[in-house]
Every structure is written in C-alpha cells, then in structure tokens.
Design an enzyme around this catalytic site. Structure first.
Site, PDB file in Angstrom:
ATOM      1  N   CYS A  80       3.311  -1.405  -9.965  1.00  0.00           N
ATOM      2  CA  CYS A  80       2.872  -0.763  -8.728  1.00  0.00           C
ATOM      3  C   CYS A  80       1.647   0.072  -9.050  1.00  0.00           C
ATOM      4  O   CYS A  80       1.724   1.005  -9.849  1.00  0.00           O
ATOM      5  CB  CYS A  80       3.982   0.100  -8.135  1.00  0.00           C
ATOM      6  N   ASN A 128      -0.157   2.168  -7.216  1.00  0.00           N
ATOM      7  CA  ASN A 128      -0.129   3.566  -6.783  1.00  0.00           C
ATOM      8  C   ASN A 128       0.812   4.391  -7.653  1.00  0.00           C
ATOM      9  O   ASN A 128       0.520   5.542  -8.000  1.00  0.00           O
ATOM     10  CB  ASN A 128       0.279   3.656  -5.313  1.00  0.00           C
ATOM     11  N   CYS A 139      -1.311  -0.035  -1.270  1.00  0.00           N
ATOM     12  CA  CYS A 139      -0.743  -0.831  -2.364  1.00  0.00           C
ATOM     13  C   CYS A 139      -1.857  -1.127  -3.356  1.00  0.00           C
ATOM     14  O   CYS A 139      -2.827  -1.807  -3.015  1.00  0.00           O
ATOM     15  CB  CYS A 139      -0.142  -2.129  -1.823  1.00  0.00           C
TER      16      CYS A 139
END
Length: 274
Positions: free
Chosen positions: A74, A76, A218
């Site tokens: 991920c 972020n 995202c």
C-alpha cells in the site's frame, strides 16, 4: 494496545508498532482489523497497519484491509510507516528499506511530512499480475452491467485494472467498482482505477480498492495509472495524479522503478482495548 491514526491524502490507517512488543502475535488479525476499522464501532480506518521486526530490512510492514483481507503493498501506508519509523527510531536516517509481501520497498523521508517511495518496477506479465488473458494486458475489453470498459492491467506488487474514460462525472464508482474487483478475469481480485486525462502531465482518478472499497487515495493505484498511461502513449514521465484526497506525484521512465511522492500525516495517538 497503543496506536497511531495516520493518513496519506485521506487514505487512513490505524498504525500499530510491534517492533519491540509483539502484543498481537497470537491475535486473529483479520477479525481485529474488521473491528478496529469499523467507523462506528471501532476507531475507523481503511486498514490496520503493523510494523514488525525484519531480518532483511529496517522493519516489516503488514497491511490488513478493513474487510479482513491482507494486502501485499500500500503506497499510502508505506509513506505513513516510513515517517513514523524515522521520527521514532532514527531521525538522522532518511532512506529506509521496508519488507512487504510485495518485496523490499525503499521510502525516503523528505521535509514537510513528504515521503518519496521507490515503488519498484511494474509487473506487466499477465500470469504475474495476475489477470486471466493470454495477450499483453493492454486495452482489454470488459463488460459489466451492459457497460463496456477497456482496462490495462498492471501490478505494483498488487493487481490493478486501469480504465481511461472521457469523464469521471459519468462513472458510478460504487456500482461498477465491486463488480470489476471481483470479475473472474482477476484470480486474486483487483484494485480498480477510473482515469480522466486532464493533460499529459495531469490526470484525475477515482479508486476502488480491493478489500477497502472507495478510498480517497491509493499510492500503488496512482503508480499503476501512470504506468498504464505511459504504455498507451497518453502521459509523460512526470505526472500529477489528482485523487479525491489530494495529489500524488509519480515519475516513471520505461524499464525503471516507479517513484511516488506524497504526504504522510499523523492525526492522533490513543489506546485501543483488546
């Protein structure tokens, strides 16, 4: 259990440091994430993020989505944990190596709470993304509810279906997102990005994340968008990706790693009763 609430452009996480004290080692993390991420009965977040000891990097990151599934990577979240780790353990060290299910990711903590991340090279082979097509996964037709889309599949350690559209105003994300996420063409499901091109240097994106639904941003998705746009000849090397939560800045030269730059914010810290 002590935690931090952090976010990257509104993509928010409950961050738990398990590097020295593994309080959650015998816990069912899937069930715990569902409870913690509930916005009415828990803390509220898109995911539960753990920092763990690593034998081959500065630390290991695990991400459990709000639905209890585990994500490989991920973008972020990696910015958030990088900022936290540097501030907590080693303010002099700005370049890190973080072990993830997608491999070793290399964030660099910059000034003003910004983090630049070497996201690695994109994966474009169908069987490795994975996507169930024989040909190069570029501009592949996909029909849902009578609506025909064309997607380009990219993996940034996790699968993405990037769909360029004339206008995002016409896209019903909650309607089409979950159907594309779970389409049989994607054996491990997929993240979905709808993209409107504003210029070769700027795009606007709506994101439907696998396991989390509609999110404000995202990082891997923004990276996949620029890769797909470059492959299709739409975009230049440096692109501002405008998401509902704000902008990420992506750089990709063919054959090289993708670089993502964006903010990491600490909102508050607290204690959750297990």
């Amino acid at each position: 259990m002590e935690f931090l609430k952090m976010h990257g452009l509104g993509n928010d996480f409950v961050v738990v440091d398990e590097i020295k004290n593994q309080n959650l080692v015998n816990k069912n993390l899937s069930d715990l994430a569902k409870k913690i991420c509930d916005r009415r009965f828990g803390i509220g977040a898109d995911g539960l993020v753990l920092l763990l000891p690593s034998e081959k990097a500065d630390f290991k990151m695990r991400i459990i989505n709000s639905d209890g599934s585990e994500a490989e990577m991920c973008g972020n979240a990696i910015r958030c944990v990088a900022r936290y780790y540097v501030e907590k353990y080693n303010p002099a060290k700005k370049q890190l190596e973080v072990e993830t299910l997608a491999g070793i990711i290399k964030p660099e903590v910059l000034e003003n709470n910004m983090v630049r991340v070497d996201m690695g090279r994109p994966i474009l082979k169908p069987q490795e993304i994975p996507v169930a097509v024989e040909e190069e996964p570029v501009n592949i037709p996909l029909e849902v509810l009578g609506q025909k889309f064309y997607f380009t599949a990219v993996s940034m350690g996790n699968p993405h279906a990037v769909i360029f559209v004339d206008s995002l105003a016409k896209i019903e994300l909650e309607k089409y997102g979950p159907l594309i996420e779970t389409h049989p063409l994607f054996p491990r499901k997929t993240n979905v990005e709808f993209v409107e091109i504003l210029s070769p240097a700027k795009v606007k994106v709506f994101v439907w994340e696998r396991g989390a639904g509609a999110t404000l941003a995202c990082g891997t998705g923004a990276s996949a968008v620029v890769v797909a746009g470059r492959i299709l000849g739409h975009l230049q090397e440096d692109v501002e990706v405008v998401l509902p939560g704000g902008s990420l800045f992506i750089n990709w030269v063919f054959g090289e790693s993708v670089y993502m730059t964006g903010p990491a914010e600490i909102v508050f810290k607290g204690e959750y009763f297990l």
